[in-house]
Scaffold this motif. Structure first.
Motif, mmCIF file in Angstrom:
data_model
loop_
_atom_site.group_PDB
_atom_site.id
_atom_site.type_symbol
_atom_site.label_atom_id
_atom_site.label_comp_id
_atom_site.label_asym_id
_atom_site.label_seq_id
_atom_site.Cartn_x
_atom_site.Cartn_y
_atom_site.Cartn_z
ATOM 1 N N UNK A 163 0.843 -1.192 0.000
ATOM 2 C CA UNK A 163 0.000 0.000 0.000
ATOM 3 C C UNK A 163 0.882 1.247 0.000
ATOM 4 N N UNK A 164 0.400 2.252 -0.739
ATOM 5 C CA UNK A 164 1.168 3.477 -0.895
ATOM 6 C C UNK A 164 2.046 3.499 -2.127
ATOM 7 N N UNK A 165 2.180 2.332 -2.809
ATOM 8 C CA UNK A 165 3.026 2.271 -3.993
ATOM 9 C C UNK A 165 2.235 1.756 -5.182
ATOM 10 N N UNK A 166 2.676 2.142 -6.376
ATOM 11 C CA UNK A 166 2.150 1.581 -7.603
ATOM 12 C C UNK A 166 0.649 1.681 -7.717
ATOM 13 N N UNK A 167 0.028 0.564 -8.101
ATOM 14 C CA UNK A 167 -1.411 0.528 -8.316
ATOM 15 C C UNK A 167 -2.206 0.338 -7.033
ATOM 16 N N UNK A 168 -1.536 0.100 -5.925
ATOM 17 C CA UNK A 168 -2.246 -0.010 -4.646
ATOM 18 C C UNK A 168 -2.639 1.376 -4.142
ATOM 19 N N UNK A 169 -3.658 1.400 -3.307
ATOM 20 C CA UNK A 169 -4.145 2.667 -2.784
ATOM 21 C C UNK A 169 -3.233 3.265 -1.734
ATOM 22 N N UNK A 170 -3.517 4.511 -1.412
ATOM 23 C CA UNK A 170 -2.748 5.226 -0.388
ATOM 24 C C UNK A 170 -3.607 5.416 0.856
ATOM 25 N N UNK A 171 -2.943 5.463 1.995
ATOM 26 C CA UNK A 171 -3.640 5.715 3.246
ATOM 27 C C UNK A 171 -4.073 7.178 3.318
ATOM 28 N N UNK A 172 -5.112 7.469 4.089
ATOM 29 C CA UNK A 172 -5.549 8.863 4.241
ATOM 30 C C UNK A 172 -4.441 9.775 4.755
ATOM 31 N N UNK A 173 -3.534 9.224 5.571
ATOM 32 C CA UNK A 173 -2.458 10.027 6.159
ATOM 33 C C UNK A 173 -1.206 10.068 5.294
ATOM 34 N N UNK A 174 -1.265 9.511 4.083
ATOM 35 C CA UNK A 174 -0.090 9.444 3.205
ATOM 36 C C UNK A 174 0.648 10.808 3.153
ATOM 37 N N UNK A 175 1.989 10.809 3.286
ATOM 38 C CA UNK A 175 2.941 9.694 3.260
ATOM 39 C C UNK A 175 3.206 9.056 4.625
ATOM 40 N N UNK A 176 2.354 9.352 5.590
ATOM 41 C CA UNK A 176 2.526 8.806 6.931
ATOM 42 C C UNK A 176 1.600 7.599 7.141
ATOM 43 N N UNK A 177 1.851 6.879 8.234
ATOM 44 C CA UNK A 177 0.960 5.800 8.632
ATOM 45 C C UNK A 177 1.348 4.420 8.157
ATOM 46 N N UNK A 178 2.448 4.314 7.405
ATOM 47 C CA UNK A 178 2.842 3.023 6.852
ATOM 48 C C UNK A 178 3.752 2.286 7.834
ATOM 49 N N UNK A 179 3.172 1.843 8.923
ATOM 50 C CA UNK A 179 3.921 1.116 9.945
ATOM 51 C C UNK A 179 3.972 -0.372 9.606
ATOM 52 N N UNK A 180 4.849 -1.079 10.276
ATOM 53 C CA UNK A 180 4.894 -2.530 10.069
ATOM 54 C C UNK A 180 3.572 -3.177 10.455
ATOM 55 N N UNK A 234 7.468 8.327 -2.027
ATOM 56 C CA UNK A 234 7.993 8.804 -0.756
ATOM 57 C C UNK A 234 7.088 8.331 0.378
ATOM 58 N N UNK A 235 7.669 7.553 1.287
ATOM 59 C CA UNK A 235 7.008 7.089 2.511
ATOM 60 C C UNK A 235 7.815 7.636 3.677
ATOM 61 N N UNK A 236 7.166 8.296 4.622
ATOM 62 C CA UNK A 236 7.901 9.042 5.641
ATOM 63 C C UNK A 236 8.551 8.175 6.712
ATOM 64 N N UNK A 237 8.009 6.973 6.955
ATOM 65 C CA UNK A 237 8.489 6.181 8.082
ATOM 66 C C UNK A 237 7.890 6.593 9.408
ATOM 67 N N UNK A 238 6.908 7.503 9.361
ATOM 68 C CA UNK A 238 6.233 7.978 10.567
ATOM 69 C C UNK A 238 4.820 7.414 10.618
ATOM 70 N N UNK A 239 4.313 7.224 11.822
ATOM 71 C CA UNK A 239 2.933 6.789 12.006
ATOM 72 C C UNK A 239 1.986 7.972 11.748
ATOM 73 N N UNK A 240 0.680 7.710 11.852
ATOM 74 C CA UNK A 240 -0.304 8.777 11.632
ATOM 75 C C UNK A 240 -0.045 9.991 12.512
ATOM 76 N N UNK A 241 0.430 9.733 13.734
ATOM 77 C CA UNK A 241 0.667 10.826 14.686
ATOM 78 C C UNK A 241 2.087 11.375 14.603
ATOM 79 N N UNK A 242 2.794 10.998 13.536
ATOM 80 C CA UNK A 242 4.148 11.490 13.224
ATOM 81 C C UNK A 242 5.226 10.949 14.162
ATOM 82 N N UNK A 243 4.945 9.836 14.839
ATOM 83 C CA UNK A 243 5.989 9.177 15.614
ATOM 84 C C UNK A 243 6.718 8.173 14.718
#
Length: 300
Positions: free
Chosen positions: A66-83, A214-223
């Protein structure tokens, strides 16, 4: 969870499934036991991980994270892409595939995702392959990568293309959009091989084809989504294969050996003539190692 009208979810080709309101795209190639291959970055498009030699032995499912290519993005993109979130999408995808168990391969950052998933959701995982991964991120990991990049620079000091690679590494902290992420990924690419310039005709097209979000590496709350699995890996019960290239600068042999030591009963394979892309540099040896692990009788 819903899916687009389709034939078999494991039929060769491109598929989509909706998970938590986000489109998950994935690609199926090959035949045999099912292996789900999670690409890295985070943010690198999946195509670089295509493994034709392995597809001769296995049905390989390549999610577009998610967040790349043909997959969708999270509402918080580029944030929120946690493991944890990537793992949630993996669990739903595996359920959608409709097989009792799969093997799970994670490359680079995908390895961080795979080990998290194997620790937290082992029930549908027959085995996990941690390919050029590490048990920890942060300053310790960064210092080791810097040391290995400096060694790479010393070995290639006379190469006129070296300054471009070093400049790309130095610009990593400034990345803030997809175009910059793609440019940096292409810029650092030669350092990720045992001998990129000696095999440039072979690997140049792969470099030109790298695309990234670009994926930030931060959670939705920017941690920051900080990783340190060292205390947990001793409890990993899933059969594990650890793979690494001898010349990998970003997730080097030190980390593979540490993963191997921490995970009970794990196997370790080092590709002596590879960097970060053993599936490209030594495809037959790579395919042989992975297929043997997947096809081994349970309990071996």
């Amino acid at each position: 969870m819903s899916t687009t009208p389709s034939t078999d979810p494991l039929a060769t080709g491109t598929h989509t499934v909706e998970i938590d309101g986000v489109t998950q795209s994935y690609h199926v190639h090959g035949s045999g036991p099912v292996l789900v291959a999670h690409s890295g970055g985070p943010g690198i498009f999946w195509e670089y991980l295509r493994m034709p030699a392995l597809e001769e032995h296995l049905t390989v499912v390549y999610p577009e994270p998610i967040g790349t290519g043909a997959s969708g993005r999270l509402p918080a993109h580029p944030h929120g892409y946690t493991r944890a979130r990537y793992s949630r999408f993996l669990a739903a995808l595996i359920e959608h595939l409709g097989v009792p168990e799969v093997h799970l391969l994670g490359h680079s950052h995908g390895g961080f995702v795979a080990q998290y998933h194997a620790l937290h959701h082992p029930d549908r995982i027959a085995g996990v392959i941690l390919y050029d991964s590490a048990p920890v991120t942060g300053p310790e990991h960064g210092a080791e990568a810097m040391r290995l990049v400096q060694e790479f620079a010393a070995r290639n000091a006379d190469n006129p293309d070296l300054p471009e690679v070093i400049e790309a590494f130095q610009s990593i902290p400034t990345i803030s959009d997809d175009a910059q992420m793609t440019a940096v990924a292409r810029g650092i690419f030669p350092a990720y091989f045992a001998d990129f310039w000696g095999r440039q005709d072979e690997f140049g097209p792969a470099r030109a084809g790298v695309t990234a979000t670009y994926i930030s590496g931060l959670d939705d709350d920017l941690t920051p989504d900080v990783i340190d699995d060292r205390a947990a890996l001793g409890s990993l019960t899933v059969p594990t294969l650890v793979l690494v290239g001898r010349h990998d600068v970003i997730c080097g042999v030190r980390w593979a050996e540490e993963l191997h030591e921490l995970i009970p009963g794990s196997e370790l394979v080092i590709f002596e003539n590879s960097g970060h892309f053993g599936h490209l540099e030594e495809p037959e040896a790579f395919a042989k190692a992975v297929a043997a692990f997947v096809e081994a009788p349970a309990g071996n």
